[in-house]
Write a protein that holds these residues in place. Structure first.
Motif, PDB file in Angstrom:
ATOM      1  N   SER A   9       7.120  -4.591  -2.921  1.00 24.33           N
ATOM      2  CA  SER A   9       6.789  -3.624  -4.181  1.00 24.33           C
ATOM      3  C   SER A   9       5.535  -4.493  -4.118  1.00 24.33           C
ATOM      4  O   SER A   9       5.108  -3.064  -4.631  1.00 24.33           O
ATOM      5  CB  SER A   9       8.193  -4.203  -5.081  1.00 24.33           C
ATOM      6  N   SER A  10       5.065  -4.717  -4.926  1.00 21.53           N
ATOM      7  CA  SER A  10       3.642  -4.890  -4.910  1.00 21.53           C
ATOM      8  C   SER A  10       3.149  -4.260  -4.327  1.00 21.53           C
ATOM      9  O   SER A  10       1.689  -4.026  -4.975  1.00 21.53           O
ATOM     10  CB  SER A  10       2.984  -6.211  -5.962  1.00 21.53           C
ATOM     11  N   LEU A  11       2.935  -4.474  -3.092  1.00 15.01           N
ATOM     12  CA  LEU A  11       1.879  -4.189  -1.931  1.00 15.01           C
ATOM     13  C   LEU A  11       2.521  -2.470  -2.005  1.00 15.01           C
ATOM     14  O   LEU A  11       1.204  -1.872  -1.299  1.00 15.01           O
ATOM     15  CB  LEU A  11       2.183  -4.759  -0.676  1.00 15.01           C
ATOM     16  N   ILE A  12       3.458  -1.768  -1.872  1.00 13.73           N
ATOM     17  CA  ILE A  12       3.278  -0.799  -2.015  1.00 13.73           C
ATOM     18  C   ILE A  12       2.739  -0.285  -2.708  1.00 13.73           C
ATOM     19  O   ILE A  12       2.197   1.166  -3.893  1.00 13.73           O
ATOM     20  CB  ILE A  12       4.741  -0.458  -2.256  1.00 13.73           C
ATOM     21  N   LEU A  13       2.475  -0.333  -4.699  1.00 11.93           N
ATOM     22  CA  LEU A  13       2.851  -0.471  -5.386  1.00 11.93           C
ATOM     23  C   LEU A  13       0.650  -0.119  -4.903  1.00 11.93           C
ATOM     24  O   LEU A  13      -0.452   0.924  -6.164  1.00 11.93           O
ATOM     25  CB  LEU A  13       2.628  -1.041  -6.909  1.00 11.93           C
ATOM     26  N   ARG A  23      -8.829   6.493   1.552  1.00 15.21           N
ATOM     27  CA  ARG A  23      -9.457   7.592   2.731  1.00 15.21           C
ATOM     28  C   ARG A  23     -11.067   8.162   2.029  1.00 15.21           C
ATOM     29  O   ARG A  23     -11.102   8.725   3.308  1.00 15.21           O
ATOM     30  CB  ARG A  23      -8.541   8.637   1.026  1.00 15.21           C
ATOM     31  N   GLN A  24     -11.961   7.137   1.217  1.00 16.36           N
ATOM     32  CA  GLN A  24     -13.081   6.864   1.799  1.00 16.36           C
ATOM     33  C   GLN A  24     -13.206   6.746   3.176  1.00 16.36           C
ATOM     34  O   GLN A  24     -14.392   7.292   4.079  1.00 16.36           O
ATOM     35  CB  GLN A  24     -14.013   6.546   0.716  1.00 16.36           C
ATOM     36  N   MET A  25     -12.582   5.275   3.316  1.00 14.68           N
ATOM     37  CA  MET A  25     -12.587   4.901   4.258  1.00 14.68           C
ATOM     38  C   MET A  25     -11.971   5.461   6.403  1.00 14.68           C
ATOM     39  O   MET A  25     -12.319   4.948   6.893  1.00 14.68           O
ATOM     40  CB  MET A  25     -12.182   3.065   4.066  1.00 14.68           C
ATOM     41  N   GLU A  26     -11.511   6.202   5.684  1.00  9.52           N
ATOM     42  CA  GLU A  26     -10.898   6.925   7.221  1.00  9.52           C
ATOM     43  C   GLU A  26     -11.229   7.069   7.827  1.00  9.52           C
ATOM     44  O   GLU A  26     -11.755   7.289   8.781  1.00  9.52           O
ATOM     45  CB  GLU A  26      -9.732   8.259   6.656  1.00  9.52           C
ATOM     46  N   SER A  27     -12.516   8.151   7.206  1.00 13.34           N
ATOM     47  CA  SER A  27     -13.702   8.485   8.038  1.00 13.34           C
ATOM     48  C   SER A  27     -14.324   8.224   8.325  1.00 13.34           C
ATOM     49  O   SER A  27     -14.885   8.465   9.885  1.00 13.34           O
ATOM     50  CB  SER A  27     -14.960   9.666   6.744  1.00 13.34           C
ATOM     51  N   LYS A  28     -14.384   6.727   8.264  1.00 13.83           N
ATOM     52  CA  LYS A  28     -15.281   5.887   9.209  1.00 13.83           C
ATOM     53  C   LYS A  28     -14.370   4.539  10.080  1.00 13.83           C
ATOM     54  O   LYS A  28     -14.851   4.031  10.883  1.00 13.83           O
ATOM     55  CB  LYS A  28     -16.015   4.667   8.233  1.00 13.83           C
ATOM     56  N   GLY A  29     -13.487   5.377  10.318  1.00 12.09           N
ATOM     57  CA  GLY A  29     -12.091   4.517  11.044  1.00 12.09           C
ATOM     58  C   GLY A  29     -11.057   3.930  10.757  1.00 12.09           C
ATOM     59  O   GLY A  29     -10.096   3.863  11.414  1.00 12.09           O
ATOM     60  N   THR A  32      -5.335   2.552   6.526  1.00 14.56           N
ATOM     61  CA  THR A  32      -4.390   1.487   5.439  1.00 14.56           C
ATOM     62  C   THR A  32      -2.558   2.347   5.705  1.00 14.56           C
ATOM     63  O   THR A  32      -2.349   3.525   5.678  1.00 14.56           O
ATOM     64  CB  THR A  32      -4.104   1.546   4.268  1.00 14.56           C
ATOM     65  N   ASP A  33      -1.479   1.126   6.729  1.00 11.34           N
ATOM     66  CA  ASP A  33      -0.208   2.250   6.888  1.00 11.34           C
ATOM     67  C   ASP A  33       0.756   1.528   6.745  1.00 11.34           C
ATOM     68  O   ASP A  33       0.095   0.291   6.392  1.00 11.34           O
ATOM     69  CB  ASP A  33      -0.448   2.699   8.028  1.00 11.34           C
ATOM     70  N   ILE A  34       1.793   1.461   6.597  1.00 20.42           N
ATOM     71  CA  ILE A  34       2.512   0.899   6.151  1.00 20.42           C
ATOM     72  C   ILE A  34       2.970  -0.638   7.081  1.00 20.42           C
ATOM     73  O   ILE A  34       3.041  -1.379   6.807  1.00 20.42           O
ATOM     74  CB  ILE A  34       3.913   0.969   6.944  1.00 20.42           C
ATOM     75  N   SER A  35       2.616  -0.925   8.096  1.00 23.79           N
ATOM     76  CA  SER A  35       2.853  -1.949   9.743  1.00 23.79           C
ATOM     77  C   SER A  35       1.310  -2.894   8.481  1.00 23.79           C
ATOM     78  O   SER A  35       1.474  -4.515   8.844  1.00 23.79           O
ATOM     79  CB  SER A  35       1.622  -1.504  10.438  1.00 23.79           C
ATOM     80  N   ALA A  36      -0.145  -2.019   8.285  1.00 19.03           N
ATOM     81  CA  ALA A  36      -1.091  -2.935   7.592  1.00 19.03           C
ATOM     82  C   ALA A  36      -0.810  -3.462   6.627  1.00 19.03           C
ATOM     83  O   ALA A  36      -0.566  -4.706   6.208  1.00 19.03           O
ATOM     84  CB  ALA A  36      -1.936  -1.989   7.628  1.00 19.03           C
TER      85      ALA A  36
END
Length: 328
Positions: A9-13, A23-29, A32-36
């Motif tokens: 739960s803490s990770l979901i929050l 979102r900023q790091m996504e542009s660098k490849g 973060t998703d549920i598997s991470a």
């Protein structure tokens, strides 16, 4: 099962809190998703039973705090504002409720790093390792914090918070781990279960907190083991002010000490004064204050607003050349 649910739960929050940074790091490849998140959960679950026995609650005359044991002979890391001086006896509580005492050793008043020594019990203490690779604690890295928010509570036990490093400075790490009073002095861990920081400046209701990195500990290790107090005075490019600061219990920037003969002393700055602003810029933490002073040269004048015994006043201080014999 309950601890697994709480961690998940803490990770979901947390994923919501870290959304902007991700979102900023996504542009660098990076993404973060549920598997991470599940991977982080698994890693922390494996590490927690190994590192938790080394966490302690600390009780002093000034309140409650936390600390972490980093050697079998009972060497303890905490924040400098917890003992606030060498030679102080502190009550130390383990997660099973057992109690011993520790004596504070040396500390660094500027960076808020401190060492203490547990009373010898005749057998090894539980301990964790600290990271000596300071530069590897980079923004975006996962981390987790342990502590005793609100003080020791045997029924509840230690409290875990998972987050990410938001910022790294020369002496500190900023994270989005949610901390509270009582967590001060507790450990911040990396994904290998190594201590990378000690909780220092805590602001409830804000989106990040500040931890002392391992840099000040490693830099001043021998001096602190000898119970020396390190005072890194605020200086600029040759400029010298002559104060050491600390965050007080109300999370205000307080003057901890003023050196004899310094420009600060001549301007009637005294220990216990609260620093509100410098040249009109509000001061909220030690790092900001040090950076503001360091940006000035000898001969420059600073206008510092102070609060003394509830009354505000302004002082003008002309920075001097740093004395060769000073520096710590």
């Amino acid at each position: 099962m309950r601890s697994t649910f709480l961690l998940f739960s803490s990770l979901i929050l947390l994923s919501g809190q870290a959304w902007s940074a991700d979102r900023q790091m996504e542009s660098k490849g990076a993404k973060t998703d549920i598997s991470a998140l599940l991977k982080v959960q698994s890693d922390v679950q494996k590490l927690l039973p190994k590192v938790r026995p080394a966490l302690v609650a600390i009780q002093t005359g000034g309140g409650t705090a936390s600390g972490v044991i980093i050697s079998a002979d009972g060497l303890l890391l905490t924040a400098a504002h917890v003992p606030n001086g060498p030679g102080k006896e502190m009550r130390v509580i383990f997660e099973d409720g057992s109690v011993t005492t520790a004596k504070s050793l040396g500390l660094d008043k500027t960076t808020d790093a401190a060492l203490a020594q547990l009373k010898d019990r005749g057998k090894p203490w539980p301990f964790v390792s600290l990271s000596r690779e300071v530069a590897k604690a980079q923004p975006g890295e996962w981390c987790f914090a342990l502590g005793h928010p609100g003080g020791f509570d045997k029924a509840r036990g230690p409290v875990l918070r998972v987050g990410k490093i938001v910022k790294q400075t020369a002496n500190s790490l900023h994270t989005d781990c949610i901390l509270m009073g009582g967590d001060s002095g507790g450990p911040l861990f990396n994904s290998n279960g190594e201590v990378i920081g000690i909780h220092s400046q805590i602001w409830e209701g804000r989106d990040q907190n500040v931890h002392v990195s391992m840099a000040p500990f490693l830099r001043s290790w021998d001096a602190m083991q000898k119970s020396q107090v390190i005072k890194t005075w605020g200086i600029g490019a040759g400029g010298y002010l002559g104060v050491a600061t600390v965050m007080n219990d109300d999370l205000e920037l307080s003057v901890a000490d003023v050196i004899d003969g310094s420009p600060a002393l001549k301007a009637s700055i005294r220990a216990g004064d609260i620093i509100l602003s410098v040249n009109g810029e509000a001061m909220t933490d030690q790092q900001q204050f040090s950076a503001t002073v360091r940006a000035r040269a000898a001969g420059d004048t600073l206008k510092i607003r102070l609060r003394t015994h509830g009354k505000e006043r302004d002082v003008s201080v002309q920075l001097a050349q740093k004395p060769q014999e000073e520096g710590e």
